[in-house]
Design a protein around this motif. Structure first.
Motif, short mmCIF file in Angstrom:
data_model
loop_
_atom_site.label_atom_id
_atom_site.label_comp_id
_atom_site.label_asym_id
_atom_site.label_seq_id
_atom_site.Cartn_x
_atom_site.Cartn_y
_atom_site.Cartn_z
N HIS A 15 48.41 33.70 39.38
CA HIS A 15 48.21 33.32 37.97
C HIS A 15 49.36 32.43 37.47
N ASP B 278 43.76 45.87 38.96
CA ASP B 278 44.47 45.68 37.70
C ASP B 278 45.98 45.85 37.94
N TYR C 158 49.79 39.91 27.51
CA TYR C 158 48.54 39.35 28.01
C TYR C 158 48.41 39.49 29.54
N ARG D 92 48.55 42.04 31.14
CA ARG D 92 47.84 43.28 31.45
C ARG D 92 46.38 43.01 31.81
N ASP D 93 45.84 41.87 31.36
CA ASP D 93 44.43 41.56 31.63
C ASP D 93 44.21 40.88 32.98
N HIS D 94 45.28 40.51 33.65
CA HIS D 94 45.13 39.81 34.92
C HIS D 94 44.62 40.73 36.02
N ARG D 95 43.85 40.14 36.95
CA ARG D 95 43.36 40.86 38.12
C ARG D 95 43.90 40.19 39.38
N GLU E 180 40.42 42.44 43.07
CA GLU E 180 40.25 42.52 41.61
C GLU E 180 41.01 43.72 41.04
N ASN F 131 48.04 48.10 37.05
CA ASN F 131 48.49 49.43 37.43
C ASN F 131 48.35 49.67 38.93
#
Length: 224
Positions: free
Chosen positions: A210, A161, A183, A185-188, A159, A163
């Protein structure tokens, strides 16, 4: 070497996909992850404490017990103090957090300001400190590989991020991950990255999570 009062420090720095094993004057062992900088005293001699400074990056410590001389690791605004244990500290400046995880034994984590926090961690526990908000959370280390698999060229992300993912790619391949759309940036991301895999293989796995694509421009990897 750096001089602090009468203490002489030597700096150990690592490059992309480089891990160094360092034996300290007291026989403690430090594994230094890629793209890291750590300052170590030339001698612990008559010092009251065995103090090291992890200025950038990540290191795993196997500490020789000495109740008379506590072992302290400074990482930004946190100090991790131990008597004898094995633990990991992650302090990459780009990640906006410091993570301390314990393999075995016990450590005490405290902040620069008295009272910010003082937490004791034992085996398989970790503390995540947010350098922007000074908030912290306690949790469990997901796995041995998640904490310090990097010593064998394995990074286990759970999970994570964008970064954290970017830092892993930076450490192993020396590339910069860039986002082609906000958008993303919200992916895990949950996956295992191995230094034995080529960048192209790793990017195929990352993009499959994704359903993204990527392109390479010089040293940048753009995911979209």
């Amino acid at each position: 070497p750096y001089a602090s009062a009468t203490v002489q420090y030597r700096e150990i720095a690592t490059a992309v996909s480089q891990v160094k094993k360092v034996i300290l004057p007291d026989s403690s062992i430090v594994w230094v992850n890629a793209q890291s900088r750590i300052r170590i005293p030339e001698s612990f001699g008559n010092l009251r404490k065995r103090e090291l400074f992890l200025d950038e990056g990540e290191a795993f410590f196997e500490v020789t017990p000495n109740a008379e001389k506590p072992f302290v690791v400074h990482s930004r605004s946190l100090q991790t103090e131990v008597l004898g244990t094995a633990f990991n500290v992650r302090n990459y400046q780009r990640l906006d957090r410091v993570v301390v995880g314990v393999q075995h034994g016990k450590v005490r984590v405290s902040g620069n300001d008295p009272g910010i926090l003082s937490q004791e961690l034992t085996a398989s526990q970790q503390l995540v400190y947010d350098t922007n908000t000074n908030a912290y959370s306690l949790g469990t280390v997901a796995s041995e590989a998640a904490m310090a698999g990097w010593r064998e060229g394995v990074i286990d992300l759970y999970e994570a991020d964008i970064n954290e993912l970017a830092q892993a790619l930076r450490n192993i391949y020396g590339v910069e991950l860039k986002l082609g759309a906000g958008y993303l940036r919200d992916h895990r991301y949950s996956l295992t990255i191995r230094s034995t895999h080529r960048l192209e293989e790793t990017m195929k796995i990352i993009c499959s999570i994704h359903h993204n694509q990527y392109r390479r421009e010089n040293n940048d990897i753009i995911i979209y």
